[in-house]
Structure formats: structure tokens, C-alpha cells
Design an enzyme around this catalytic site. Structure first.
Site, PDB file in Angstrom:
ATOM      1  N   GLU A 110      12.333  89.585  54.482  1.00  0.00           N
ATOM      2  CA  GLU A 110      11.030  89.459  53.825  1.00  0.00           C
ATOM      3  C   GLU A 110       9.907  89.908  54.768  1.00  0.00           C
ATOM      4  OE1 GLU A 110      10.475  88.552  50.536  1.00  0.00           O
ATOM      5  OE2 GLU A 110      12.647  88.817  50.499  1.00  0.00           O
ATOM      6  N   ASN A 149       7.955  84.262  44.032  1.00  0.00           N
ATOM      7  CA  ASN A 149       8.223  85.694  44.128  1.00  0.00           C
ATOM      8  C   ASN A 149       9.115  86.212  42.999  1.00  0.00           C
ATOM      9  OD1 ASN A 149       7.878  88.203  45.637  1.00  0.00           O
ATOM     10  ND2 ASN A 149      10.078  88.063  46.002  1.00  0.00           N
ATOM     11  N   TRP A 183       3.837  95.840  42.666  1.00  0.00           N
ATOM     12  CA  TRP A 183       3.502  96.288  41.315  1.00  0.00           C
ATOM     13  C   TRP A 183       4.098  97.659  41.021  1.00  0.00           C
ATOM     14  CZ3 TRP A 183       2.003  94.130  36.986  1.00  0.00           C
ATOM     15  CH2 TRP A 183       1.509  92.825  37.048  1.00  0.00           C
ATOM     16  N   TRP A 191      -0.089 104.597  28.756  1.00  0.00           N
ATOM     17  CA  TRP A 191      -0.147 103.149  28.640  1.00  0.00           C
ATOM     18  C   TRP A 191      -0.865 102.742  27.346  1.00  0.00           C
ATOM     19  CZ3 TRP A 191       2.918 101.174  32.178  1.00  0.00           C
ATOM     20  CH2 TRP A 191       3.046 101.814  33.413  1.00  0.00           C
ATOM     21  N   TRP A 231       0.061  99.240  35.348  1.00  0.00           N
ATOM     22  CA  TRP A 231       0.328  98.338  36.472  1.00  0.00           C
ATOM     23  C   TRP A 231      -0.921  98.058  37.295  1.00  0.00           C
ATOM     24  CZ3 TRP A 231      -0.714 100.331  41.278  1.00  0.00           C
ATOM     25  CH2 TRP A 231      -0.727 101.735  41.422  1.00  0.00           C
ATOM     26  N   TRP A 246       9.979  93.671  54.878  1.00  0.00           N
ATOM     27  CA  TRP A 246       9.303  94.251  53.705  1.00  0.00           C
ATOM     28  C   TRP A 246       7.813  94.425  53.970  1.00  0.00           C
ATOM     29  CZ3 TRP A 246      10.696  96.775  49.485  1.00  0.00           C
ATOM     30  CH2 TRP A 246      11.976  96.609  48.939  1.00  0.00           C
TER      31      TRP A 246
END
Length: 436
Positions: free
Chosen positions: A259, A326, A367, A291, A344, A262
Site C-alpha cells: 500500500e 478502500n 479514479w 459520458w 470519473w 502504491w
């Protein structure tokens, strides 16, 4: 202006006196050190919620630092305003020879730092900056051909292979705390004077629960369990050191360490692919998606009234606490972009306004991952089924019942869209855009 030359250490995302790169180098410079923090009006003036808990968090962290500095006969110099204007005032107040600060990788921060650096040059002062909020940055972890990674797993392997003990070594700032500039205590501007007020809710503890970290890989996906550290806000504002946390994670749980990797990965992506910081999809072809952007459906998503219990629970948790688990973040992001076909960037902006641990690089990366447009993203045809996600990760409904108490009553809305219909529609819209 005092005649004695001084060094400024400019705190931003590093609100601590322990193990702080810029502070260490400032204290070792041989100049008396003045600690400065700027409540940036360019950022604060855009915040609509005047009880924004992030501003309160910063304020509390500064109070903690101030208490320690006062005990050393020094003080924080905290100001409110545009950074360049504030530095013009600081240059009138002090004989500044050097400014020390830590890297910030976001688009606005790079522009801000360039402006301040140019101003300092005009006054004959230096501007030095250092890596502090990540373990590896910029070009430090690259593929063998010298290109940046765009997929996390090989990046993480290279990250671990590159890691040496000195990368995790703490900066021994406490040895040199007697080198702060000695002056009377300066009052920190009040929240009220800046147009904000305290909400009074507690913040997550900044110590890592060792037992939680050991069980992280088996508990982290279940939102009803206290299985995540909630240290994101402390990493975001630097009230804890990423190096000290990585040392613990390395010994306790590899999944927890991943994590932290990341975080480095997404900051590396932002550095090498700056267009993601300018509202663009990492993969340009995804900017062709048509969209739907239905505002009423977006409002239903924001307020937790979509008729999908796991989605609504997550959004209500976010709105009430500034935190969202998460696993649930992935579910609600997938739902917005793929079930509702809402851009998004709308969801990214909503999270930016609400998340206590908001960090641009990680938020943008998450996202874009959910929508399929990012690096190492879930393929566009992978569409989370909220019902299956609930069955797997909240099987007894404890998380949902906490946040959606009216679930079994007539007050709870019907699903905003049928899952199978939404899935088919998403596949068609994405495929049409990506064929071009």
C-alpha cells in the site's frame, strides 16, 4: 530587518519535527532556522465547507509543533495568504539566506514553488528542496530501458529490489533542535480569522496498530472490521514519517508495505505523465467516452441514495466522517463511472472535497483505475457487481446496516438503474469510444 542571516524551513506536507529531510538540512546549514507555515489562500479560498476537517487537522498539527518549539525558545511563524506575497513579507522581516523545503509533486505546487524560487533569486536567497513524502520518486525506480513503469506489479518488484537500508534511515533532526532561531512566541492565526471553524470530531491516531498490520492482508477488504490503519491523513500531511512507517510495514506485512509502494507509484506516474494532473485521462483514447453525466443521478450517488446499499453506505460514511473504506471506494467509483456513466472527474472532484486523507496522486490514480482510463487499470469490461461485492465483503450486512438503517423500510429508494442493463450499456458506450 534583523541583520543576522537565517534559514527558513517551509513546512507543507511534512508537519513534524522528527525525521524531516528539509528540516534536517536546514538545521545542519549553520544558519539559525525559522520554521514557517503558510495557510495558502489560493487553496483555502476554494474550500466551500468552512468546517473542513483537513484545515482543522493542519491547525492541530501546527499547535503540537508550536508547543515543542516554544519549549526550545523558538516559534513557528504561521501566516495566511498567497505564498509569493507571504514570502515578500518574510523577506522584509528576516534576512533570509536560504529556504529549505520538501518536494511536492502536484501541478499547482510546482507552479507555486517556481514562483517563490524566482522571488528568492531576486533577493539573493537560495531555494533548496528535498525528497521526504515518498521512499522513491521521479526517476529512482525505472525499467531497465530507462522508461517509467505503467504497471504496478513489476514496479513494486523493482522498488523492493532497489530498496537499501539507507533509504529508510531516519533524519536525526532531534540532535540539532537547539539551532532554531531564538525569538518570542508568534501566535498562530485562528481558524475563525481564516473563515473556518473546528468541527470537534476526533482524528485517527497516528500510531500504527501492530496487530492490525499483521492481519492486514486478511482483514483489509471487509469494511465492517477495523482492519485498515486509517493513517492516510497522517501520511498526507506528514505528521508521521513514511520512512518510519515503511520500516515497520517491511517487518510486519508485505501487503501493508505494498500500500505504501502504491503511493510512490502514483506519485511517479504524476511526475512522468503530468497530463493526468491537468484533468486528462492517462490513456487519451478514454477521453472519447460519451459520458451521460446525469446531474440528478450524480446527486443521488453523492447523497447515498442510489438504491444500492453498499454504494450508499460508502457515500454516507464519506459524508459523515471524511473516510471511506478502500474496498468500498473501488465499488462506489466503479458504480459512478460504469453503472451511471458519469465522468470519473466528477467523482474525483467530490472525493477531493470530502476525503480527510485526500491526496491528488492517489485519488486521481484510483479514479482512473476504476474507470479503466488509468495506468494498470481494471479493463473497461470489468464491472463490479455491487450485490456480489456485498456478499463477499459484507456478508452479514454489518457495514450496510450501520450506514443505511432504513434499508428494510419504504423510505429506502429502489435501485437507480438495473445492474444488467447498466452493464450492457457501459460495454456498448466504452466499446464505441475505444474503437475510434
Amino acid at each position: 530587518m534583523p541583520s543576522v542571516p537565517v534559514a527558513i524551513v517551509w513546512f507543507r506536507r511534512d508537519l513534524r519535527l522528527k525525521d524531516n529531510a528539509a528540516l534536517y538540512h536546514a538545521l545542519k546549514s549553520g544558519l539559525p532556522v525559522i520554521p514557517v507555515f503558510i495557510f495558502d489562500s489560493n487553496i483555502l479560498d476554494q474550500l466551500e465547507d468552512k468546517k473542513d476537517r483537513r484545515v482543522e487537522f493542519i491547525y492541530r498539527a501546527l499547535e503540537e509543533m508550536q508547543e515543542r518549539l516554544v519549549s526550545l525558545n523558538s516559534t513557528l511563524d504561521v501566516r495566511y495568504g498567497e505564498p509569493v506575497a507571504v514570502f515578500r513579507e518574510l523577506l522584509k522581516t528576516y534576512h533570509i539566506q536560504q529556504v529549505f523545503t520538501n518536494h511536492d509533486y502536484e501541478s499547482y505546487a510546482l507552479h507555486r514553488d517556481n514562483e517563490v524560487a524566482q522571488l528568492l533569486v531576486e533577493y539573493g536567497a537560495g531555494f533548496q528542496h528535498f525528497k521526504d513524502q515518498v521512499i522513491f520518486e521521479k526517476d529512482e525506480v525505472l525499467k531497465d530501458d530507462g522508461k517509467p513503469y505503467c504497471v504496478f506489479t513489476p514496479y513494486s518488484r523493482k522498488w523492493k529490489a532497489t530498496l537499501q537500508p539507507f533509504y529508510l534511515k531516519a533524519y536525526p533532526t532531534e540532535k540539532y533542535l537547539g539551532r532554531f532561531y531564538q525569538q518570542a512566541t508568534k501566535e498562530i492565526p485562528s481558524l475563525v480569522s481564516m473563515g473556518f471553524e473546528a468541527g470537534g470530531l476526533p482524528f485517527p491516531a497516528k500510531s500504527l496498530n501492530t496487530e492490525l498490520a499483521r492481519k492486514y492482508s486478511v482483514q483489509r477488504d471487509f469494511p465492517a472490521i477495523e482492519g485498515t490503519s486509517k493513517l492516510g491523513v497522517h501520511l498526507r500531511f506528514g505528521t508521521i514519517s513514511i520512512r518510519q512507517l515503511a520500516v515497520k510495514a517491511k517487518d510486519l506485512n508485505e501487503t501493508f508495505l505494498n500500500e505504501l509502494i502504491w503511493r510512490d507509484f502514483y506519485h511517479m506516474i504524476l511526475w512522468h505523465f503530468p497530463h493526468v494532473g491537468l484533468g486528462k485521462a492517462f490513456r487519451p483514447e478514454y477521453d472519447s467516452i460519451r459520458w451521460r453525466n446525469n446531474e440528478m443521478e450524480f446527486e443521488a450517488w453523492c447523497s447515498g441514495k442510489t438504491g444500492y446499499p453498499i454504494v450508499d453506505a460508502g457515500m454516507r460514511e464519506l459524508n459523515a466522517t471524511g473516510f471511506m473504506h478502500n474496498r468500498v471506494r473501488m465499488i462506489v467509483a466503479s458504480f459512478l463511472t460504469k453503472h451511471l456513466l458519469i465522468d470519473w472527474r466528477w467523482g474525483e472532484a467530490y472525493f477531493a472535497a470530502k476525503l480527510l486523507d485526500y491526496d491528488f496522486a492517489a485519488n486521481n490514480g484510483g479514479w482512473q483505475w476504476a474507470s479503466g482510463s488509468g495506468c494498470d487499470a481494471a479493463p473497461y469490461f470489468r464491472i463490479f457487481n455491487p450485490y456480489l461485492q456485498t456478499k463477499k465483503f459484507d456478508p452479514d450486512g454489518r457495514y450496510i446496516k450501520k450506514w443505511v438503517p432504513e434499508l428494510d423500510s419504504f423510505d429506502y429508494p429502489a435501485p437507480i438503474v438495473d445492474h444488467e442493463f447498466a452493464r450492457k450499456r457501459c460495454l456498448e458506450v466504452y466499446a464505441a469510444a475505444l474503437k475510434k
